[in-house]
Scaffold this motif. Structure first.
Motif, mmCIF file in Angstrom:
data_model
loop_
_atom_site.group_PDB
_atom_site.id
_atom_site.type_symbol
_atom_site.label_atom_id
_atom_site.label_comp_id
_atom_site.label_asym_id
_atom_site.label_seq_id
_atom_site.Cartn_x
_atom_site.Cartn_y
_atom_site.Cartn_z
ATOM 1 N N HIS A 114 10.471 -6.706 7.201
ATOM 2 C CA HIS A 114 10.800 -6.625 8.629
ATOM 3 C C HIS A 114 10.721 -5.178 9.124
ATOM 4 O O HIS A 114 11.175 -4.252 8.465
ATOM 5 N N ARG A 115 10.135 -5.025 10.298
ATOM 6 C CA ARG A 115 10.130 -3.718 10.961
ATOM 7 C C ARG A 115 10.580 -3.892 12.411
ATOM 8 O O ARG A 115 10.214 -4.864 13.077
ATOM 9 N N PHE A 116 11.365 -2.945 12.884
ATOM 10 C CA PHE A 116 11.759 -2.949 14.281
ATOM 11 C C PHE A 116 10.661 -2.284 15.111
ATOM 12 O O PHE A 116 9.798 -1.567 14.578
ATOM 13 N N SER A 117 10.699 -2.513 16.400
ATOM 14 C CA SER A 117 9.694 -1.952 17.303
ATOM 15 C C SER A 117 9.599 -0.432 17.122
ATOM 16 O O SER A 117 10.603 0.265 17.025
ATOM 17 N N ARG A 118 8.356 0.057 17.044
ATOM 18 C CA ARG A 118 8.030 1.478 16.871
ATOM 19 C C ARG A 118 8.524 2.043 15.535
ATOM 20 O O ARG A 118 8.616 3.253 15.362
ATOM 21 N N GLY A 119 8.867 1.152 14.594
ATOM 22 C CA GLY A 119 9.371 1.596 13.299
ATOM 23 C C GLY A 119 8.466 1.197 12.151
ATOM 24 O O GLY A 119 7.306 0.788 12.346
ATOM 25 N N GLU A 120 8.979 1.345 10.938
ATOM 26 C CA GLU A 120 8.255 1.017 9.719
ATOM 27 C C GLU A 120 9.088 0.069 8.865
ATOM 28 O O GLU A 120 10.319 0.022 8.981
ATOM 29 N N SER A 121 8.414 -0.646 7.990
ATOM 30 C CA SER A 121 9.074 -1.483 6.982
ATOM 31 C C SER A 121 8.909 -0.827 5.621
ATOM 32 O O SER A 121 8.121 0.124 5.453
ATOM 33 N N TYR A 122 9.633 -1.335 4.629
ATOM 34 C CA TYR A 122 9.413 -0.861 3.257
ATOM 35 C C TYR A 122 7.980 -1.152 2.813
ATOM 36 O O TYR A 122 7.379 -0.367 2.070
ATOM 37 N N HIS A 123 7.438 -2.263 3.275
ATOM 38 C CA HIS A 123 6.055 -2.598 2.939
ATOM 39 C C HIS A 123 5.099 -1.541 3.481
ATOM 40 O O HIS A 123 4.138 -1.137 2.805
ATOM 41 N N ASP A 124 5.353 -1.062 4.707
ATOM 42 C CA ASP A 124 4.527 0.010 5.267
ATOM 43 C C ASP A 124 4.589 1.256 4.383
ATOM 44 O O ASP A 124 3.568 1.929 4.161
ATOM 45 N N LEU A 125 5.795 1.576 3.885
ATOM 46 C CA LEU A 125 5.938 2.726 2.988
ATOM 47 C C LEU A 125 5.119 2.529 1.717
ATOM 48 O O LEU A 125 4.481 3.462 1.225
ATOM 49 N N ALA A 126 5.149 1.318 1.159
ATOM 50 C CA ALA A 126 4.426 1.048 -0.082
ATOM 51 C C ALA A 126 2.932 1.282 0.090
ATOM 52 O O ALA A 126 2.273 1.864 -0.780
ATOM 53 N N ILE A 127 2.377 0.854 1.215
ATOM 54 C CA ILE A 127 0.949 1.067 1.484
ATOM 55 C C ILE A 127 0.670 2.560 1.652
ATOM 56 O O ILE A 127 -0.312 3.095 1.129
#
Length: 543
Positions: A459-472
């Motif tokens: 899950h990511r909030f608007s204009r934010g990042e998720s842990y998955h985004d960090l992994a990529i």
């Protein structure tokens, strides 16, 4: 391919990537914890059956391990860096692949199989390592000793035992492909003779499974000696052994087997086999019959970045973890004390290990020290990829580009230690809820808060990042880490440390958000050929 699997495969071809959305397991209790077995005969025999066999049973049981790299992947598993999922559980454009290792003992084959498994699983490829040594240990017979390692042994009992363990191992691989929707099976064995390799290739070809061999060759005796020392200390073969006796036993195994091993590509029968010659762990890589697809090319790229590790990775949380994402304050007085305590703790600990990272570097001049303390990644000239940490006695520090992480390293800078500032290590961007407490988020965004509780990793909030985004985002640093042999200290926000720890310890995405990194502890991850291990180091109060 069964009819159900065929339908799933066709669905993927019609709908393309992401035909089945990634879904989180509804509950942790529903996830299986079973792992591959090495001795239970109840698993169906697929070795001697034709490829059309529709057997659906299998045998699974627990296997002890330190990190998660040897755990069986359950049907609800979602990998941390997985970009999409499919009905079949496989990347539809890659097929089924057997990666078979070849090479004498002490050549790093197990290290390769485990590190490849870790990386491919991280990317979302359903991968499992099958170590023939596990099957040998599970079926060990007291009166069979080093004769077992002679490929052409005429002893009927040795011959029968060898056939039994190989058959059991390959049978588990076939069950992995057929019943567990596996995509890559890694076969970790010596595979000393051409006829063994050809038989394996033909067997899998009949079943429409692509086979590629990775032959690990070592011409540098110092690498063999290091691997022998490590095997004598940590190989499952030598649990509870005296080190000197284990070293002698392993040396004898290599001595007996060496005259029988035949290098790949020297016989006509092996001409059509695809294989990679991997010399001195990345010093030289040769590709043969290299008509590879996407997934094998990813494997080859990983091999180009792989090194045997003798150092550790240390994780330390940056000071003042609650600072707003956009803020970038310097260290206050408490932060400076934390920096000194952290530095002295890690220096003392590493000296206790007999390493001389900090004693070989003279104190830098005051001007150089001040320049380093005020520099950022945009001002410091960073060397080409692969230049840092190649030496086994090296020590490199990675920080984010935030001032509080850079200033935390000033005591290391005075020792002349290499410090690199990586923008990828910036904390997870919380987006529109950055200045809110959990209670405020639940009150102001109740729907999104429920989604966050249901899947905190994706899950990511608007204009934010998720842990998955960090992994990529962190994948380039993961590959850089794989190229390094010495020690690394990473000082970053705990959101970043969770993801990197998740890679090194093969955690699932269900576990990563709940990992906890206290301010008063350093986490050490030690590399091992068979599995990694983690240890907590309390930060001492020196000031």
């Amino acid at each position: 391919m069964g009819s159900g699997e065929s339908d799933s495969y066709d669905l993927e071809l019609v709908h393309g990537f992401g035909s089945s959305p990634i879904q989180r397991s509804p509950s942790a209790s529903g996830r299986r914890t079973k792992r591959w077995s090495f001795h239970d005969s109840s698993k169906p025999n697929l070795v001697d059956l034709p490829s059309s066999s529709g057997v659906n049973q299998r045998r699974l049981s627990d296997l002890s391990g330190i990190d998660g790299v040897h755990k069986e992947i359950d049907s609800n598993h979602v990998s941390p860096a997985q970009l999409y999922s499919t009905e079949s559980g496989r990347l539809f454009h890659a097929g089924k692949i057997c990666i078979s290792l070849a090479g004498l003992p002490g050549r790093g084959k197990t290290h390769l199989s485990v590190s490849l498994t870790r990386y491919l699983r991280w990317l979302g490829v359903k991968t499992h390592s099958f170590h023939l040594g596990d099957y040998r240990r599970a079926s060990a017979e007291d009166d069979i000793d080093h004769d077992l390692f002679i490929p052409s042994s005429t002893d009927p009992k040795v011959h029968k035992f060898r056939r039994k363990i190989v058959k059991n191992c390959i049978n588990d691989m076939l069950n992995f492909f057929q019943n567990d929707k596996g995509q890559v099976a890694i076969y970790d064995a010596v595979n000393a003779l051409p006829e063994y390799r050809v038989d394996l290739y033909k067997k899998f070809k009949e079943l429409n499974i692509q086979t590629i061999f990775i032959e690990s060759l070592v011409t540098d005796n110092s690498i063999v000696l290091k691997n022998m020392k490590e095997a004598a200390k940590s190989s499952p073969d030598y649990n509870n052994w005296n080190y000197e006796e284990a070293y002698r036993d392993y040396s004898e195994r290599i001595r007996i087997l060496t005259p029988f091993y035949q290098e790949m590509g020297l016989t006509e029968e092996e001409k059509e086999i695809s294989y990679v010659k991997f010399t001195n762990f990345g010093e030289r890589i040769e590709l043969h019959n290299s008509n590879y697809g996407y997934l094998i090319n990813k494997v080859v790229f990983f091999l180009m970045n792989s090194r045997i590790k003798v150092g550790s990775v240390y994780f330390a949380r940056c000071y003042n973890n609650s600072v707003e994402y956009a803020d970038d304050p310097p260290l206050d007085e408490a932060g400076k004390k934390y920096a000194e305590n952290l530095s002295r703790t890690i220096m003392d600990y590493i000296r206790e290990q007999g390493k001389t990272h900090f004693d070989e570097n003279e104190e830098a001049s005051e001007n150089v020290t001040q320049m380093k303390e005020s520099s950022s990644s945009s001002l410091e000239r960073v060397p080409a990829a692969g230049a840092d940490g190649v030496d086994e006695n090296s020590f490199v520090i990675w920080t984010s580009v935030k001032r509080r992480t850079i200033e935390t390293t000033k005591h290391f800078a005075r020792k002349g230690i290499k410090i690199r500032h990586r923008i990828q290590l910036s904390q997870k961007n919380p987006g529109k809820v950055g200045n809110m407490t959990q209670e405020e988020i639940a009150k102001n965004f109740p729907g999104e808060y429920e989604q966050l509780l249901g899947d905190p990793y994706h899950h990511r909030f608007s204009r934010g990042e998720s842990y998955h985004d960090l992994a990529i985002k962190l994948e380039p640093l993961i590959l850089e880490m794989e190229r390094m042999s010495g020690d690394i200290l990473i000082i970053a926000d705990d959101t970043v440390l969770k993801v990197l720890y998740g890679y090194l310890m093969a955690c699932s995405c269900y576990d990563i958000p709940s990992l906890h990194f206290p301010m008063n502890e350093i986490i050490e991850i030690k590399f091992n050929a068979y599995s990694n291990s983690s240890k907590t180091i309390p930060i001492k109060n020196y000031v």
